[in-house]
Write an enzyme that holds these catalytic residues in place. Structure first.
Site, PDB file in Angstrom:
ATOM      1  N   HIS A 288      87.163  39.249  76.230  1.00 47.58           N
ATOM      2  CA  HIS A 288      88.425  39.267  75.479  1.00 47.58           C
ATOM      3  C   HIS A 288      88.742  37.905  74.870  1.00 47.58           C
ATOM      4  CE1 HIS A 288      90.997  37.493  78.711  1.00 47.58           C
ATOM      5  NE2 HIS A 288      90.275  38.206  79.556  1.00 47.58           N
ATOM      6  N   ASP A 300      88.517  32.161  81.282  1.00 46.17           N
ATOM      7  CA  ASP A 300      89.149  33.479  81.080  1.00 46.17           C
ATOM      8  C   ASP A 300      89.742  33.565  79.689  1.00 46.17           C
ATOM      9  OD1 ASP A 300      90.215  35.953  81.465  1.00 46.17           O
ATOM     10  OD2 ASP A 300      91.808  35.303  82.808  1.00 46.17           O
ATOM     11  N   GLU A 334      93.748  41.522  76.076  1.00 46.83           N
ATOM     12  CA  GLU A 334      93.495  42.038  77.430  1.00 46.83           C
ATOM     13  C   GLU A 334      94.597  41.598  78.378  1.00 46.83           C
ATOM     14  OE1 GLU A 334      92.050  41.981  81.593  1.00 46.83           O
ATOM     15  OE2 GLU A 334      92.665  40.285  80.387  1.00 46.83           O
ATOM     16  N   GLU A 335      95.024  40.331  78.245  1.00 47.90           N
ATOM     17  CA  GLU A 335      95.890  39.744  79.269  1.00 47.90           C
ATOM     18  C   GLU A 335      97.249  40.418  79.392  1.00 47.90           C
ATOM     19  OE1 GLU A 335      94.872  37.967  81.463  1.00 47.90           O
ATOM     20  OE2 GLU A 335      93.287  36.644  80.771  1.00 47.90           O
ATOM     21  N   ASP A 362      83.956  39.104  82.068  1.00 43.43           N
ATOM     22  CA  ASP A 362      85.349  38.638  82.184  1.00 43.43           C
ATOM     23  C   ASP A 362      85.621  38.197  83.621  1.00 43.43           C
ATOM     24  OD1 ASP A 362      87.999  38.037  81.778  1.00 43.43           O
ATOM     25  OD2 ASP A 362      88.674  40.125  81.806  1.00 43.43           O
ATOM     26  N   HIS A 432      94.234  31.616  84.787  1.00 45.58           N
ATOM     27  CA  HIS A 432      95.605  31.685  84.236  1.00 45.58           C
ATOM     28  C   HIS A 432      96.411  30.399  84.450  1.00 45.58           C
ATOM     29  CE1 HIS A 432      95.594  36.404  84.611  1.00 45.58           C
ATOM     30  NE2 HIS A 432      94.594  35.926  83.897  1.00 45.58           N
TER      31      HIS A 432
HETATM   32 ZN   LIG Z   1      90.208  37.861  81.620  1.00 46.19          ZN
END
Ligand SMILES: [Zn+2]
Length: 467
Positions: A288, A300, A334-335, A362, A432
């Protein structure tokens, strides 16, 4: 009769030998192709340079942001330059949530005696009132404990979810799954009992000062019932919990001014090499393109995007012409919405496209360990027959399990879906958070992941699957 038997036997033996020679040849050529792929990845790979640009020239790519659009433009331009058969953008409407000015938080043990706390708003949260929220804290270990306490203990307070990830789980994604309900549903549930805000311990196995954001949901709570939600660092969670033991009257303050705007148009970025003999059978490989906004989203999922692009680049490098259509998809959103993955599957269904295999990366750009698979048993058995080919590259893990969020919507009874499984021990140090940055990605590890993906795609393309 005897002679006859002997003749027949010789013929049978001959056929058998030919059979084994063919199997042997095919295994040798597979071994050679995998070596070509790994060699090319480690000497002529482009993934690291692409990631450098995405991370350091563009940065965090939250859906709906200027950076997300820059990432769309950049990756399309790079795919355009690769000599693929087709490159295009697939439009998709995405949410636009904006963090605003940096959050501020502290706890207060007595009037004026405060300790600042690293805090980040959860994605999708509402803002606090402009002057912030401040109240006593109720610490819980999860949603069940919250329900036991009920409105009499919760009303007017800030709920502090503090169940840590389980350090004994070797698969850290399992530890994450065991905890993330606090982040995702914590505000929705606490609001029902009259809480005025929630804070959650970051989804992080180590103790440090980085708060980790991530998605959350209010379910069907009406707008006027929604309460602000944020994560605090693991060190802060430990300190706050210890302080509450000594003084349960400790107060917490936080202020954030994040906001959800109307949806905006964005894109999945797609490129493909048309199959030479089965062009209608499609193999998808992807990651993503969006990321959270705190770091630059290198692990990520910048890593997964550039590895997926690399699969096609490596095939071009080694001169491999796929039999089936190989498509790279860089999914948007995606997030905080999965809109890109859902849109891709919807369009594929409308066009009646035949996807036989999907592979997603991912789980960070770390040393590849293997794959997990979701699909028909017959296909899994066939894939298990290729396991030894990965042995020289120290790739051992072939298991049934999940694949990836973005390719998930493609699931049906025939398709095989797979997820690259890199070593997961360090992933949640960065996930994140502000420190998910380019320096945390090792070039060789990233390249080995790309080569491992390309090898599996090569094998599926060459030999097909058995759905
Ligand atoms: Zn991810």
């Amino acid at each position: 009769m005897k002679t006859n038997f002997a003749v027949k036997g010789t013929i049978k033996l001959g056929v058998l030998c030919l059979f084994f020679v063919q199997i042997g040849w095919s295994q040798n050529s597979d071994q050679q192709q995998l070596k070509n792929i790994y060699d090319a990845a480690l000497t002529k790979g482009k993934s690291y340079d692409w990631l450098n640009y995405l991370s350091n020239q563009i940065g965090g790519r939250l859906s709906g942001s200027i950076q997300a659009q820059q990432a769309v433009n950049y990756t399309k331009q790079e795919l355009d330059s690769m000599g693929l058969d087709r490159v295009w953008l697939q439009p998709v409407m995405v949410p636009k949530w904006v963090r605003g000015i940096p959050e501020f938080a502290y706890f207060e043990t007595s009037p004026g005696v405060t300790t600042n706390v690293p805090l980040t708003a959860l994605g999708g949260s509402v803002a606090t009132p402009p002057s912030g929220v401040k109240s006593e804290i109720v610490e819980v270990k999860g949603l069940e404990e919250l329900a036991v306490l009920g409105a009499s203990k919760i009303k007017g307070k800030i709920v502090f979810y503090n169940r840590p990830m389980d350090p004994t789980l070797i698969n850290t994604f399992a530890a994450y799954s065991g905890c993330v309900d606090q982040r995702y549903a914590g505000a929705m549930e606490a609001a029902k009992y009259g809480a005025i805000g929630i804070i959650v311990r970051s989804m992080n196995l180590r103790l440090d000062d980085y708060p980790h954001t991530g998605s959350m949901s209010y379910g069907d709570l009406p707008e006027d019932k929604r309460i602000p939600a944020a994560a605090i660092s693991t060190n802060a969670a430990e300190l706050l919990s210890a302080t509450l033991q000594l003084d349960p009257k400790t107060k917490f303050f936080f202020k954030q001014n994040c906001k959800l705007f109307p949806d905006v148009e964005s894109y999945n970025v797609i490129g493909e090499i048309k199959g030479s003999t089965h062009p209608d059978e499609i193999i998808v490989v992807g990651g993503h393109l969006d990321s959270w906004d705190l770091g630059d989203g290198s692990h990520d999922d910048g890593a997964g995007c550039v590895q997926s692009m690399e699969v096609l680049q490596l095939f071009k490098q080694i001169g491999y012409k796929p039999k089936r259509t190989i498509r790279v998809v860089l999914f948007m959103n995606e997030e905080n919405g999965l809109r890109g993955g859902n849109e891709y599957a919807k369009v594929a269904m409308e066009k009646n496209e035949n996807h036989i295999f999907g592979l997603e990366s991912d789980a960070g750009g770390f040393t590849p360990r293997g794959f997990s698979f979701d699909g028909p048993d017959s296909s899994f058995e066939k894939i298990m027959g290729w396991k030894d080919l990965f042995e020289p590259y120290l790739v051992h893990l072939f298991e049934k399990g999940g694949s990836g969020a973005d390719i998930g919507p493609l699931k049906n009874e025939r398709i095989t879906l797979a997820g690259l499984r890199p070593d997961s021990q360090r992933y949640f140090d960065y996930h994140h958070a502000e420190n998910d940055t380019f320096e945390q990605v090792n070039k060789r590890e990233l390249e080995l992941g790309a080569a491992t993906m390309a090898s599996l795609v090569y094998l599926v393309d060459t030999h097909g699957l058995n759905p």
